[in-house]
Design an enzyme around this catalytic site. Structure first.
Site, mmCIF file in Angstrom:
data_model
loop_
_atom_site.group_PDB
_atom_site.id
_atom_site.type_symbol
_atom_site.label_atom_id
_atom_site.label_comp_id
_atom_site.label_asym_id
_atom_site.label_seq_id
_atom_site.Cartn_x
_atom_site.Cartn_y
_atom_site.Cartn_z
ATOM 1 N N GLU A 95 -40.965 26.211 87.267
ATOM 2 C CA GLU A 95 -42.157 25.584 86.807
ATOM 3 C C GLU A 95 -41.547 24.263 85.826
ATOM 4 O O GLU A 95 -41.347 24.109 84.803
ATOM 5 C CB GLU A 95 -42.387 26.491 85.241
ATOM 6 C CG GLU A 95 -43.011 27.845 85.737
ATOM 7 C CD GLU A 95 -43.660 28.597 84.322
ATOM 8 O OE1 GLU A 95 -44.526 29.371 84.958
ATOM 9 O OE2 GLU A 95 -43.237 28.537 83.260
ATOM 10 N N GLU B 193 -45.778 33.781 90.706
ATOM 11 C CA GLU B 193 -46.176 34.525 89.334
ATOM 12 C C GLU B 193 -47.341 34.776 88.852
ATOM 13 O O GLU B 193 -48.281 33.631 89.212
ATOM 14 C CB GLU B 193 -45.221 33.637 88.183
ATOM 15 C CG GLU B 193 -43.872 33.689 88.196
ATOM 16 C CD GLU B 193 -43.170 32.986 86.766
ATOM 17 O OE1 GLU B 193 -43.967 33.080 85.619
ATOM 18 O OE2 GLU B 193 -42.138 32.672 86.942
HETATM 19 C C1 BG6 Z 1 -43.402 31.931 83.140
HETATM 20 C C2 BG6 Z 1 -42.017 32.053 83.348
HETATM 21 O O1 BG6 Z 1 -43.656 30.840 82.257
HETATM 22 O O2 BG6 Z 1 -44.415 32.769 82.684
HETATM 23 C C3 BG6 Z 1 -41.455 33.175 83.192
HETATM 24 O O3 BG6 Z 1 -41.684 31.287 84.444
HETATM 25 C C4 BG6 Z 1 -42.234 33.974 82.025
HETATM 26 O O4 BG6 Z 1 -40.213 33.088 83.102
HETATM 27 C C5 BG6 Z 1 -43.819 34.038 82.504
HETATM 28 O O5 BG6 Z 1 -41.643 35.093 81.499
HETATM 29 C C6 BG6 Z 1 -44.632 34.922 81.454
HETATM 30 O O6 BG6 Z 1 -44.174 34.518 80.336
HETATM 31 P P1 BG6 Z 1 -43.864 35.438 78.905
HETATM 32 O O7 BG6 Z 1 -43.722 34.341 77.857
HETATM 33 O O8 BG6 Z 1 -45.302 36.319 78.879
HETATM 34 O O9 BG6 Z 1 -42.542 36.097 79.385
#
Ligand code: BG6
Length: 478
Positions: free
Chosen positions: A183, A376
């Site tokens: 990211e 993701e």
């Molecule tokens: C992304 C990241 O921003 O979102 C992850 O690359 C992160 O590291 C994921 O865990 C989900 O966000 P969160 O804050 O719910 O863990």
């Protein structure tokens, strides 16, 4: 059960994690301290990851969840076996820079750190799982932050290059898919987490952020160059926190606002995928008095070594308005946007928009014409085990089903090229934005709470068997 068209043959189904959110063992086998270790759970977390509050070491009265996390470091064999049982074709994970170069500026790597990842990759291969490796997922050795100021300093390029050369050489034949910076656009919103940046009073924050971004972009191009030189089979991707902006109304001012906000994110990928700084950024910098120092050689590297594919995370779409009166915000992945009244939201207020994934896939495809990889996507939710310890996470299944359908449409109806899909947090892990364990994404439940209590025992949730069937049917049985 409805049957859908299949995904392309060899589609890489899997799950994703990041070192600091799952490994724990923060001081084991020579690992050095990193920025991600010293971000505690609680109200100070955000100011710290944003570089506004200084925390360069552990302090009394705070709980630091990354120290132990879910102890993947000692349990990776069990965890990878569970991934394999679901039929994973790929596993996205990251290496912790400070396991390999504990301080970051050493000339020689730490053998114990290198050996650990070699074992992890071999374990994946044993199960027929292709590792997809993020070189830096929000981590930077603390020594590089204290002594050099993090990525604001050009020398970080040299240290990162050394890290890349070391891992590309050592893991040749074991790893072929690499992502340079997780990211990368997060540097604008969470600069301590994204680039080890802490701002002193009165500093020109935008100037520092874009200078640091330039260093990361050059480092990313150098990594791509090296990866290809060391093993022509290597494929290197960039990684964006994606999510298309919608204009709040058809009013041209709102549409223009959405274009500008999208550009703030696509700026990074424009450089990594097209090889040069876009004119809109140069003009903006000139207007804002930002002078990014760069050499001719930098520009040549950027031009010559663009990425092979574009990866991104997708949790939600976003909304833009030019009207300052329209300001009801929604929670979101670090950077919030205006609330979309047409969408439901998660327990953490992240809005849910599967069609937004199809839209985002199409826009990225149209913009770059490079293969994409969704690395993701998922639902952070509270899971409550019943008296037998079982978790019936139908809400997660529903979320993933709708997003997989949207992907299917983008591929089979619209013709975008998508290499694979790794859902976020395939095993419960520490939340990046909040530091909580309670915000769970996994198919695998981990017995641990926000305060670090629990046995760390792993158990399968209802979504485990569901995802197994999705993979077995190549996305046709949802
Ligand atoms: C992304 C990241 O921003 O979102 C992850 O690359 C992160 O590291 C994921 O865990 C989900 O966000 P969160 O804050 O719910 O863990």
């Amino acid at each position: 059960m409805t049957t859908y068209p299949e995904f392309p043959k060899n589609f890489l189904w899997g799950g994703a994690t990041a070192a600091n959110q799952c490994e724990g063992a923060y001081n084991v086998d020579g690992r050095g301290l990193a920025n991600v270790d010293v971000v505690p759970i609680g109200k100070d977390r955000f100011p710290i990851i944003a570089g506004k509050k200084k925390m360069f070491d552990f302090e009394e009265g705070y709980f630091y969840p990354a120290k132990e996390s879910i102890d993947f470091y000692h349990r990776y064999k069990e965890d990878i076996a569970l991934f394999a049982e679901m039929g994973f074709k790929t596993y996205r994970m990251s290496i912790a820079w400070s396991r390999i170069f504990p301080k970051g500026d050493e000339l020689e790597p730490n053998e114990a750190g290198l050996a650990f990842y070699e074992d992890v990759f071999k374990e994946c291969r044993k199960h027929g799982i292709e590792p997809l490796v993020t070189i830096t997922h929000f981590d930077c050795p603390m020594h590089l932050i204290k002594e050099y100021g993090g990525w604001r300093n050009r020398q970080l390029i040299t240290f990162y290059e050394r890290l890349c050369r070391t891992i590309f050489t050592r893991y040749k034949g074991l790893v072929q898919y690499w992502l340079t910076f997780n990211e990368i656009n997060m540097i604008l919103h969470a600069p301590f987490m994204g680039a080890g940046l802490y701002f002193e009073e009165g500093e020109n924050v935008e100037q520092v952020k874009y200078q640091a971004a330039h260093h990361e972009l050059v480092a990313s191009a150098l990594a791509t160059k090296l990866a290809h030189e060391i093993d022509p089979n290597n494929k290197v991707g960039c990684m964006l926190a994606a999510g298309q902006y919608y204009p709040n109304t058809p009013k041209p001012d709102d549409v223009w606002e959405s274009v500008k906000l999208d550009r703030e994110n696509y700026f990074f990928i424009d450089v990594q995928a097209r090889g040069e700084y876009p004119n809109y950024a140069k003009k903006q910098w000139a207007r804002d008095g930002i002078e990014v120092v760069m050499t001719e050689e930098d520009l040549e590297l950027l031009k010559k070594h663009t990425v092979d594919f574009i990866s991104f995370s997708y949790y939600s779409s976003r909304v833009a308005s030019a009207d300052p009166e329209v300001n009801e915000q929604t929670a979101g992945n670090i950077f919030a946007s205006i609330k979309n009244p047409y969408l439901d939201e998660s327990e953490w207020g992240w809005q849910i928009d599967p069609l937004g994934l199809r839209i985002t896939l199409n826009i990225i495809w149209d913009r770059y014409q490079k293969p994409m990889f969704i690395v993701e996507n998922g639902l952070g939710a509270v899971d409550t085990p019943d008296e037998n310890g079982d978790v019936a996470d139908d809400y997660r299944i529903e979320y993933l089903r709708e997003h997989i359908k949207a992907m299917n449409d983008a591929i089979n109806q619209d013709g975008v090229e998508l290499l694979g899909y790794t859902s976020w947090g395939c095993i419960d892990l520490v939340s990046a934005s909040t530091g909580e364990m309670k915000k769970r994404y996994g198919f695998i439940y981990v017995d641990r709470d926000n305060d670090g209590n629990g046995t760390l025992k792993r158990s399968k949730k209802k979504s485990f068997d569901w995802y197994k069937q999705v993979i077995a049917s190549n996305g046709s049985q949802l």
